[in-house]
Design an enzyme around this catalytic site. Structure first.
Site, PDB file in Angstrom:
ATOM      1  N   SER A   1       0.824  -1.201   0.000  1.00 33.41           N
ATOM      2  CA  SER A   1       0.000   0.000   0.000  1.00 33.41           C
ATOM      3  C   SER A   1       0.864   1.260   0.000  1.00 33.41           C
ATOM      4  CB  SER A   1      -0.974  -0.032   1.187  1.00 33.41           C
ATOM      5  OG  SER A   1      -1.914   1.006   1.093  1.00 33.41           O
TER       6      SER A   1
ATOM      7  N   HIS B   1      -8.016  -0.261  -0.670  1.00 37.74           N
ATOM      8  CA  HIS B   1      -7.844  -1.406  -1.578  1.00 37.74           C
ATOM      9  C   HIS B   1      -9.162  -2.050  -1.987  1.00 37.74           C
ATOM     10  CE1 HIS B   1      -3.810  -0.517  -0.790  1.00 37.74           C
ATOM     11  NE2 HIS B   1      -3.897  -0.851   0.477  1.00 37.74           N
TER      12      HIS B   1
END
Length: 311
Positions: A86, A195
């Site tokens: 991430s 996400h």
């Protein structure tokens, strides 16, 4: 043999993490460069109350990763591959030589603002441990709907997944998971639903900002935490960084790809040790170590040893 430097995602943050960085000139320079880029003192970002902000968390993770990487590189250590989970993709891109640090600082500040403004409350992420992927996806399908959005967000290991969505929907999935044998269902210290499709609009806004920034072809091989593939060009890297907030993270496959490509040393940059534990499940040979808690000379020696195996 090869080395892989990895950078953790949101949830790994620790209070006072910038103040706990090694007392070195290179670290001070990194902190000053970040402060200048933002026109604010970044040492105010790691207080416990400040870390309630997504923006502050992501900036701290970026700065810590780059600062400690620069320390290792000053010792003569250099990775063969870099990658991040991430927000960890941003320090990885900086160390690869593809993205300037000051630009990364400004982009990450915007990234955090876009994410927290899109979902200021009522959403987040939850880790599920002890079920396989098919089982987790089945539970998500049972709960997900317009009024109860929930998605698969992270594939961390064969029995460790992260879901993202509304608090109520995640609580339903967590309850079902526990009832069906999950070892744990733990709410993460992440206040946005990363996400998944819920962040498509903020990702597009970030992509617009990226179009104004110089991105170069990575000088060190960069593995995407989303696709688990090498990113060979500047345009593909720009896309990977801008849109990873709304794409599923497949860290299990990313580590597996690194291992299959000959990586036998993984070094996890601060903060934390979570990625080290995940790598040890994949590395049948070699070493996975964390910067945090290790001596700098030990990490340098491990890197040199790996380089000698791979001249």
């Amino acid at each position: 043999m090869s080395s892989f430097w990895v950078y953790p995602g949101q949830g790994a943050q620790q209070p006072n993490m910038l103040h706990c960085l090694p007392s070195e000139v290179l670290v001070d320079e990194c902190l000053r460069e970040a402060s200048d880029a933002l026109n604010e003192d970044v040492l105010l970002l790691d207080a416990p109350e400040a870390l309630q902000s997504t923006r502050a968390v992501q900036l701290c993770l970026l700065i810590a990763g780059v600062a400690c990487s620069r320390l290792l590189m000053a010792q003569g250590s250099h990775p063969d591959y870099v990658g991040g989970l991430s927000i960890g993709a941003y320090p990885a891109a900086v160390i690869s030589g593809a993205l300037g640090f000051a630009d990364a600082v400004r982009l990450v500040a915007l990234r955090g603002e876009l994410m927290q403004d899109a979902y200021p409350e009522g959403y987040g992420m939850t880790a599920l441990i002890g079920l396989d992927q098919a089982h987790v996806e089945q539970l998500i399908a049972e709960v997900h709907g317009a009024e109860a959005p929930v998605y698969l967000a992270n594939i961390n290991a064969d029995n460790q997944f992260v879901i993202a969505g509304s608090n109520a929907a995640m609580a339903q999935v967590a309850a079902l998971a526990k009832a069906q044998g999950a070892a744990a269902a733990k709410r993460l210290a992440v206040s946005v639903p990363s996400h998944c499709a819920l962040l498509e609009a903020p990702a597009k806004a970030l992509a617009e900002a990226f179009s104004q920034v110089t991105v170069q072809t990575p000088g060190i091989r960069y593995l995407s935490g989303s696709s688990a593939r090498l990113v060979p060009s500047a345009d593909k890297l720009r896309d990977d960084l801008a849109f990873n907030m709304c794409r599923v993270i497949d860290w299990r496959s990313t580590v597996q790809t690194a291992y299959e490509r000959g990586v036998r040393l993984q070094i996890e940059l601060p903060p934390g040790t979570v990625l080290t534990g995940l790598a040890r499940r994949v590395f049948e040979q070699g070493s996975a170590v964390a910067f945090q808690g290790a001596r700098l000379d030990t990490l340098s020696a491990l890197s040199r040893e790996e380089e000698h195996r791979n001249p």
